[in-house]
Design an enzyme around this catalytic site. Structure first.
Site, PDB file in Angstrom:
ATOM      1  N   LYS A 103      -6.432 -10.933  -8.730  1.00  0.00           N
ATOM      2  CA  LYS A 103      -7.629 -11.062  -7.919  1.00  0.00           C
ATOM      3  C   LYS A 103      -8.694 -10.059  -8.390  1.00  0.00           C
ATOM      4  O   LYS A 103      -8.338  -8.954  -8.797  1.00  0.00           O
ATOM      5  CB  LYS A 103      -7.227 -10.737  -6.473  1.00  0.00           C
ATOM      6  CG  LYS A 103      -8.113 -11.316  -5.415  1.00  0.00           C
ATOM      7  CD  LYS A 103      -7.526 -11.024  -4.047  1.00  0.00           C
ATOM      8  CE  LYS A 103      -8.634 -10.593  -3.114  1.00  0.00           C
ATOM      9  NZ  LYS A 103      -8.187 -10.286  -1.764  1.00  0.00           N
TER      10      LYS A 103
ATOM     11  N   LYS B 294     -12.301  -4.141  -6.907  1.00  0.00           N
ATOM     12  CA  LYS B 294     -13.137  -2.991  -7.281  1.00  0.00           C
ATOM     13  C   LYS B 294     -12.291  -1.793  -7.688  1.00  0.00           C
ATOM     14  O   LYS B 294     -12.803  -0.841  -8.253  1.00  0.00           O
ATOM     15  CB  LYS B 294     -14.053  -2.622  -6.120  1.00  0.00           C
ATOM     16  CG  LYS B 294     -13.320  -2.304  -4.835  1.00  0.00           C
ATOM     17  CD  LYS B 294     -14.155  -2.631  -3.618  1.00  0.00           C
ATOM     18  CE  LYS B 294     -13.249  -2.838  -2.421  1.00  0.00           C
ATOM     19  NZ  LYS B 294     -13.837  -3.596  -1.354  1.00  0.00           N
TER      20      LYS B 294
ATOM     21  N   LYS C  86       0.827  -1.214   0.000  1.00  0.00           N
ATOM     22  CA  LYS C  86       0.000   0.000   0.000  1.00  0.00           C
ATOM     23  C   LYS C  86       0.854   1.255   0.000  1.00  0.00           C
ATOM     24  O   LYS C  86       0.462   2.265  -0.574  1.00  0.00           O
ATOM     25  CB  LYS C  86      -0.956   0.008   1.197  1.00  0.00           C
ATOM     26  CG  LYS C  86      -2.131  -0.931   1.011  1.00  0.00           C
ATOM     27  CD  LYS C  86      -3.319  -0.531   1.857  1.00  0.00           C
ATOM     28  CE  LYS C  86      -4.474  -1.489   1.652  1.00  0.00           C
ATOM     29  NZ  LYS C  86      -5.585  -1.267   2.583  1.00  0.00           N
TER      30      LYS C  86
END
Ligand code: TRP
Length: 336
Positions: A202, A205, A120
């Site tokens: 994966k 969204k 991240k």
């Protein structure tokens, strides 16, 4: 009376979900569908992890609507707010409070090894905030406050569950038996749903290509269109194989939704082309999600009832959380 004894003997489960954007078929088949099946067997605590969401920048109005909508989806799935404890994390202040305590029993070095933090911070290089770094301490607090026996987590959260366990053991070694050390729960069924456009990734969204993911609240037409466009391979045989990641992903989805085994599905589509198969998967998914969407539309339009239910959940949660929190504070030496 009878209910109390039953609740006491049931094993406890805890899980949380972030309100970050539209929930997808991946969230549904990978986690939420199991939440529903676990509510019979276990004493379950389920929360919307809104405090976690601000480790990346959020637009206030959007965050607010996502918190509502995530809680509404939990209800729409058929999770029972009377039977389970269902709430919004920030409504129970003990989460943030215990997180502070736990962060003082967590080493900088062990936090630095978290792979999600590394990923991240690479992705949001302009906002590597301390919250993003300390996030596993908050997650540990979410878990340890409720003394669950099991925490269902996907592969990406396993490391965070492990650090929560380490922190619990460390704290207990100093102060005695304060926290329960939870086990990871690997559900019997469940699928790791991959992108419909690139089955090596994966389903997410945050993928710019909207055809790569299906939202729980997508319309039937959108769902079928996305499955029709799903990337497959140049063969025409519906067969599970590592060399056929696109078809295997669709097989996994169809199997998770219908409960059929791979062999049954392979037989069902013997002699049929990919077109028929993709349509069948699209329809099965759309049929499974339709009642959830219908329930959602009703629930989200009644803000009063929604509020009643998240307040009820927060009250139930706080009664449990407060006990654990004060016990920990007392052990450390605070004046209560
Ligand atoms: N960090 C989890 C995620 O991003 C969500 C989460 C927060 C969670 N607290 C938790 C999951 C406690 C399980 C238990 O998916």
């Amino acid at each position: 009376m009878c209910q109390i004894t039953e609740k006491d003997t049931k094993k406890k489960v805890l899980s949380c979900i972030q309100p970050s954007g539209m929930l997808t078929l991946g969230n549904y088949l990978g986690a939420l569908k199991n939440w529903v099946s676990m509510q019979e067997e276990f004493d379950c605590t389920y929360a919307v992890a809104d405090l976690h969401a601000i480790t990346v920048r959020q637009e206030p109005a959007k965050l607010r609507s996502q918190i509502y909508s995530t809680f509404a989806i939990m209800l729409a799935l058929g999770l029972d707010p009377e039977k389970n404890t269902m709430f919004i994390q920030s409504h129970v202040p003990e989460h943030a409070q215990l997180a502070w305590l736990l962060s003082c029993y967590t080493q900088f070095g062990e936090m630095s090894r978290m792979t999600q933090f590394k990923d991240k911070s690479a992705k949001h290089a302009d906002n590597i905030n301390v919250g993003l770094f300390a996030y596993p301490a908050l997650m540990a607090a979410d878990i340890l406050l409720y003394k669950p026996d099991f925490v269902p987590v996907g592969a990406d959260q396993k490391q965070h569950l492990e650090i929560a366990r380490d922190i619990a053991v460390r704290f207990n070694n100093i102060y005695g038996d304060v926290f329960t050390v939870p086990e990871p729960y690997i559900p019997k069924t469940g699928a790791r749903v991959m992108s419909l456009q690139d089955p090596s990734k994966k389903m997410s969204k945050s993928d710019e290509n909207v055809n790569s993911w299906v939202a729980i609240l997508d319309s039937k037409d959108d769902i079928i269109r996305k499955f029709k466009r799903a990337v497959t391979d140049s063969e025409t045989v519906v067969r599970y194989s590592q060399d056929k990641p696109g078809i295997s992903n669709l097989l996994g989805i169809y199997s998770a939704v219908t409960g059929k085994s791979n062999e049954q599905i392979e037989r069902e589509f013997e002699g049929k082309g990919y077109g028929d198969f993709k349509l069948a998967v699209g329809e099965a998914v759309a049929d499974e999600l339709a009642p959830i969407k219908a329930a959602y539309d009703k629930i989200i339009s009644d803000k009063g009832e929604l509020e009643r239910l998240y307040r009820l959940g927060a009250d139930k949660a706080e009664r449990v959380a407060r006990k654990t929190y004060f016990k920990a504070m007392k052990k450390v030496g605070f004046v209560l």
